[in-house]
Scaffold this motif. Structure first.
Motif, PDB file in Angstrom:
ATOM      1  N   ARG A   1       1.001  -1.208  -0.023  1.00 10.00           N
ATOM      2  CA  ARG A   1      -0.210  -0.324   0.086  1.00 10.00           C
ATOM      3  C   ARG A   1       0.948   1.350  -0.086  1.00 10.00           C
ATOM      4  O   ARG A   1       2.114   1.144   0.607  1.00 10.00           O
ATOM      5  CB  ARG A   1      -0.922   0.078   1.205  1.00 10.00           C
ATOM      6  N   VAL A   2       0.272   2.190  -0.723  1.00  8.19           N
ATOM      7  CA  VAL A   2       1.217   3.745  -0.761  1.00  8.19           C
ATOM      8  C   VAL A   2       0.172   4.652   0.267  1.00  8.19           C
ATOM      9  O   VAL A   2      -0.847   4.808  -0.004  1.00  8.19           O
ATOM     10  CB  VAL A   2       1.223   3.981  -2.163  1.00  8.19           C
ATOM     11  N   VAL A   3       0.998   5.200   0.772  1.00  2.08           N
ATOM     12  CA  VAL A   3       0.243   6.446   1.779  1.00  2.08           C
ATOM     13  C   VAL A   3       1.357   7.885   1.452  1.00  2.08           C
ATOM     14  O   VAL A   3       2.433   7.578   1.743  1.00  2.08           O
ATOM     15  CB  VAL A   3       0.380   6.147   3.186  1.00  2.08           C
ATOM     16  N   LYS A   4       0.459   8.956   1.129  1.00  5.17           N
ATOM     17  CA  LYS A   4       1.248  10.062   0.647  1.00  5.17           C
ATOM     18  C   LYS A   4       0.530  11.273   1.304  1.00  5.17           C
ATOM     19  O   LYS A   4      -0.646  11.143   2.172  1.00  5.17           O
ATOM     20  CB  LYS A   4       0.991  10.335  -0.871  1.00  5.17           C
ATOM     21  N   GLY A   5       1.170  12.277   1.527  1.00  8.81           N
ATOM     22  CA  GLY A   5       0.722  13.396   2.265  1.00  8.81           C
ATOM     23  C   GLY A   5       0.728  13.526   3.654  1.00  8.81           C
ATOM     24  O   GLY A   5       0.013  13.893   4.325  1.00  8.81           O
ATOM     25  N   ILE A   6       1.416  12.689   4.176  1.00 12.35           N
ATOM     26  CA  ILE A   6       1.737  12.536   5.795  1.00 12.35           C
ATOM     27  C   ILE A   6       2.024  13.858   6.425  1.00 12.35           C
ATOM     28  O   ILE A   6       2.967  14.453   5.841  1.00 12.35           O
ATOM     29  CB  ILE A   6       2.516  11.474   6.179  1.00 12.35           C
ATOM     30  N   GLN A   7       1.175  14.319   7.258  1.00 15.11           N
ATOM     31  CA  GLN A   7       1.562  15.778   7.679  1.00 15.11           C
ATOM     32  C   GLN A   7       2.877  15.767   8.747  1.00 15.11           C
ATOM     33  O   GLN A   7       3.177  14.789   9.424  1.00 15.11           O
ATOM     34  CB  GLN A   7       0.405  16.361   8.320  1.00 15.11           C
ATOM     35  N   LEU A   8       3.707  16.782   8.786  1.00 12.09           N
ATOM     36  CA  LEU A   8       4.835  16.795   9.786  1.00 12.09           C
ATOM     37  C   LEU A   8       4.330  16.636  11.092  1.00 12.09           C
ATOM     38  O   LEU A   8       5.087  15.940  11.975  1.00 12.09           O
ATOM     39  CB  LEU A   8       5.300  18.180   9.567  1.00 12.09           C
ATOM     40  N   LYS A   9       3.303  17.082  11.651  1.00  8.30           N
ATOM     41  CA  LYS A   9       2.802  16.929  13.128  1.00  8.30           C
ATOM     42  C   LYS A   9       2.662  15.515  13.216  1.00  8.30           C
ATOM     43  O   LYS A   9       2.558  15.092  14.503  1.00  8.30           O
ATOM     44  CB  LYS A   9       1.665  17.787  13.073  1.00  8.30           C
ATOM     45  N   GLU A  10       2.493  14.623  12.423  1.00  6.11           N
ATOM     46  CA  GLU A  10       2.181  13.320  12.635  1.00  6.11           C
ATOM     47  C   GLU A  10       3.331  12.544  12.917  1.00  6.11           C
ATOM     48  O   GLU A  10       3.418  11.666  13.889  1.00  6.11           O
ATOM     49  CB  GLU A  10       1.559  12.538  11.453  1.00  6.11           C
ATOM     50  N   TYR A  11       4.650  12.927  12.501  1.00  8.47           N
ATOM     51  CA  TYR A  11       5.909  12.308  12.987  1.00  8.47           C
ATOM     52  C   TYR A  11       6.770  13.012  13.494  1.00  8.47           C
ATOM     53  O   TYR A  11       7.932  12.521  13.871  1.00  8.47           O
ATOM     54  CB  TYR A  11       6.377  11.569  11.454  1.00  8.47           C
ATOM     55  N   ALA A  12       6.718  14.486  13.658  1.00  8.78           N
ATOM     56  CA  ALA A  12       7.774  15.272  14.159  1.00  8.78           C
ATOM     57  C   ALA A  12       8.049  14.820  15.654  1.00  8.78           C
ATOM     58  O   ALA A  12       9.178  14.840  16.217  1.00  8.78           O
ATOM     59  CB  ALA A  12       7.372  16.655  14.325  1.00  8.78           C
ATOM     60  N   SER A  13       6.852  14.278  16.282  1.00  7.66           N
ATOM     61  CA  SER A  13       6.956  14.021  17.662  1.00  7.66           C
ATOM     62  C   SER A  13       8.021  12.743  17.919  1.00  7.66           C
ATOM     63  O   SER A  13       8.585  12.459  19.046  1.00  7.66           O
ATOM     64  CB  SER A  13       5.889  13.728  18.432  1.00  7.66           C
ATOM     65  N   TRP A  14       8.589  12.114  16.889  1.00  8.05           N
ATOM     66  CA  TRP A  14       9.232  11.028  16.903  1.00  8.05           C
ATOM     67  C   TRP A  14      10.552  11.413  16.471  1.00  8.05           C
ATOM     68  O   TRP A  14      11.365  10.434  16.361  1.00  8.05           O
ATOM     69  CB  TRP A  14       8.897  10.054  15.817  1.00  8.05           C
ATOM     70  N   LEU A  15      11.093  12.756  16.624  1.00 15.88           N
ATOM     71  CA  LEU A  15      12.354  13.042  16.173  1.00 15.88           C
ATOM     72  C   LEU A  15      13.144  12.810  17.202  1.00 15.88           C
ATOM     73  O   LEU A  15      12.966  13.229  18.540  1.00 15.88           O
ATOM     74  CB  LEU A  15      12.375  14.559  15.965  1.00 15.88           C
ATOM     75  N   ASP A  16      14.338  12.040  16.953  1.00 17.39           N
ATOM     76  CA  ASP A  16      15.433  11.781  17.991  1.00 17.39           C
ATOM     77  C   ASP A  16      16.217  13.127  18.373  1.00 17.39           C
ATOM     78  O   ASP A  16      17.117  13.351  17.558  1.00 17.39           O
ATOM     79  CB  ASP A  16      16.159  10.789  17.630  1.00 17.39           C
ATOM     80  N   GLU A  17      15.824  13.896  19.055  1.00 16.27           N
ATOM     81  CA  GLU A  17      16.617  15.206  19.212  1.00 16.27           C
ATOM     82  C   GLU A  17      17.796  14.940  19.809  1.00 16.27           C
ATOM     83  O   GLU A  17      18.938  15.845  19.642  1.00 16.27           O
ATOM     84  CB  GLU A  17      15.797  16.148  20.238  1.00 16.27           C
ATOM     85  N   THR A  18      18.331  14.063  20.679  1.00 14.97           N
ATOM     86  CA  THR A  18      19.642  13.748  20.991  1.00 14.97           C
ATOM     87  C   THR A  18      20.631  13.582  19.709  1.00 14.97           C
ATOM     88  O   THR A  18      21.713  14.094  19.482  1.00 14.97           O
ATOM     89  CB  THR A  18      19.897  12.575  22.135  1.00 14.97           C
ATOM     90  N   ALA A  19      19.899  12.659  18.840  1.00 16.87           N
ATOM     91  CA  ALA A  19      20.813  12.180  17.576  1.00 16.87           C
ATOM     92  C   ALA A  19      20.830  13.734  16.649  1.00 16.87           C
ATOM     93  O   ALA A  19      21.975  13.957  16.135  1.00 16.87           O
ATOM     94  CB  ALA A  19      20.133  11.342  16.707  1.00 16.87           C
ATOM     95  N   LEU A  20      19.785  14.528  16.621  1.00 15.23           N
ATOM     96  CA  LEU A  20      19.899  15.749  15.903  1.00 15.23           C
ATOM     97  C   LEU A  20      20.944  16.650  16.427  1.00 15.23           C
ATOM     98  O   LEU A  20      22.088  16.995  15.935  1.00 15.23           O
ATOM     99  CB  LEU A  20      18.650  16.441  15.778  1.00 15.23           C
ATOM    100  N   PHE A  21      20.656  16.873  17.823  1.00 13.40           N
ATOM    101  CA  PHE A  21      21.782  18.043  18.502  1.00 13.40           C
ATOM    102  C   PHE A  21      22.779  17.593  18.810  1.00 13.40           C
ATOM    103  O   PHE A  21      24.017  18.384  18.359  1.00 13.40           O
ATOM    104  CB  PHE A  21      21.112  18.287  19.939  1.00 13.40           C
ATOM    105  N   ARG A  22      23.387  16.725  19.204  1.00 13.13           N
ATOM    106  CA  ARG A  22      24.523  15.961  19.448  1.00 13.13           C
ATOM    107  C   ARG A  22      25.379  15.318  18.223  1.00 13.13           C
ATOM    108  O   ARG A  22      26.238  15.626  17.962  1.00 13.13           O
ATOM    109  CB  ARG A  22      24.617  14.768  20.437  1.00 13.13           C
ATOM    110  N   GLY A  23      24.450  14.686  17.317  1.00  8.53           N
ATOM    111  CA  GLY A  23      25.360  14.007  16.263  1.00  8.53           C
ATOM    112  C   GLY A  23      25.383  14.667  15.083  1.00  8.53           C
ATOM    113  O   GLY A  23      26.380  14.760  14.409  1.00  8.53           O
ATOM    114  N   GLN A  24      24.131  15.353  14.795  1.00  3.73           N
ATOM    115  CA  GLN A  24      23.898  16.078  13.277  1.00  3.73           C
ATOM    116  C   GLN A  24      24.549  17.332  13.375  1.00  3.73           C
ATOM    117  O   GLN A  24      25.183  17.666  12.531  1.00  3.73           O
ATOM    118  CB  GLN A  24      22.777  15.893  12.693  1.00  3.73           C
ATOM    119  N   TRP A  25      24.249  18.093  14.613  1.00  4.96           N
ATOM    120  CA  TRP A  25      24.555  19.308  14.730  1.00  4.96           C
ATOM    121  C   TRP A  25      25.847  19.391  15.424  1.00  4.96           C
ATOM    122  O   TRP A  25      26.221  20.788  15.558  1.00  4.96           O
ATOM    123  CB  TRP A  25      23.371  20.276  15.272  1.00  4.96           C
ATOM    124  N   GLY A  26      26.167  18.695  16.285  1.00  7.31           N
ATOM    125  CA  GLY A  26      27.322  18.869  16.893  1.00  7.31           C
ATOM    126  C   GLY A  26      27.371  19.911  18.103  1.00  7.31           C
ATOM    127  O   GLY A  26      28.510  20.373  18.505  1.00  7.31           O
TER     128      GLY A  26
END
Length: 262
Positions: free
Chosen positions: A15-40
């Motif tokens: 099945r294909v699902v399109k048009g998923i809104q950011l608010k649906e998955y933004a809460s799953w963001l790994d902030e530690t990986a973002l802040f420490r890993g990606q942004w340093g």
């Protein structure tokens, strides 16, 4: 264990699902990986710089409509045979197979171990998924790079990569719910990111399934071009902000290293 219940998927095939809104998955963001890993960022800078920048970027992505989140996923009958996971068609004939490496020491695990063996006479089920946040955000990061806006480029690129991971985690939770194995899911995101739930999501190229050429088999089964994802000759997903995965329901499934690199 080979006597664990095999869940019944809500459908067979894809099945294909399109048009998923950011608010649906933004809460799953790994902030530690973002802040420490990606942004340093150091711990001291996360609150003063990291979170305000993250809020501003997420607001911008919502306003500018840069994200094109889409998913193609499916459930397929399967059995295992030694180190092989055999995907079956509806008549029980082999459709394709994956051959996974086995640990040389310790428990000598192999990804195929988490599925019913062929000789059992039972048929198991495996989930496959490809997710993407689309090509527009990649075009925007490229524009920033070409404009020598390196900080903005690094921040947006890092965020886009982590948003693809967040979408993959969000959809894996949907798959667990569809399979009815979600009742033991932890309440908070920290527990989710520590995989304190039944089953496991294995992305191609990681230790348990290192062979990137297997992506061609997943692409053949899922046809991810329907969500704008294609496979390069080097078996890389494009857009870059895309991930694929083999989703296993077995209660003992977890991450492990086979020591094999490709």
């Amino acid at each position: 264990a080979t006597d664990n219940p095999v869940p019944t998927p809500p459908f067979r095939g894809t099945r294909v699902v399109k048009g998923i809104q950011l608010k649906e998955y933004a809460s799953w963001l790994d902030e530690t990986a973002l802040f420490r890993g990606q942004w340093g960022l150091t711990k001291e800078l996360i609150e003063s710089e990291g979170r305000p920048r993250l809020r501003a970027l997420l607001d911008r992505l919502r306003t500018d409509n840069v994200l094109e989140a889409g998913v193609v996923h499916g459930y397929f009958p399967c059995v295992s045979k030694g180190d092989d996971l055999i995907i079956l068609d509806e008549d029980g004939n082999e459709r394709t197979r994956f051959t996974f490496p086995r640990q040389r020491h310790g428990r000598r695990l192999c990804l195929a171990d988490f599925f019913r063996p062929e000789e059992s006479g039972d048929t198991d089920v495996v989930g496959l998924q490809v997710v993407t946040v689309g090509s527009r955000i990649g075009e925007e990061t490229a524009r920033l790079f070409e404009a020598d806006a390196y900080r903005e480029y690094l921040e947006l690129h890092g965020l886009s990569v982590q948003l693809a991971e967040a979408l993959a985690e969000y959809w894996h939770a949907r798959v667990r719910a569809e399979l009815g194995i979600h009742r033991g899911d932890p309440d908070g995101l920290d527990g989710m990111l520590r995989t304190e739930y039944q089953g496991c999501r294995y992305s191609l190229g990681y230790p348990a399934c290192p062979d990137l050429e297997d992506r061609a088999k997943i692409a053949d089964l899922l046809q991810p071009e329907r969500i704008g994802v294609r496979l390069s000759e080097e078996f890389q997903l494009h857009p870059e902000q895309s991930t694929d995965a083999i989703v296993v329901h077995h209660p003992e499934a977890g991450y492990f290293n086979t020591g094999v690199r490709r």
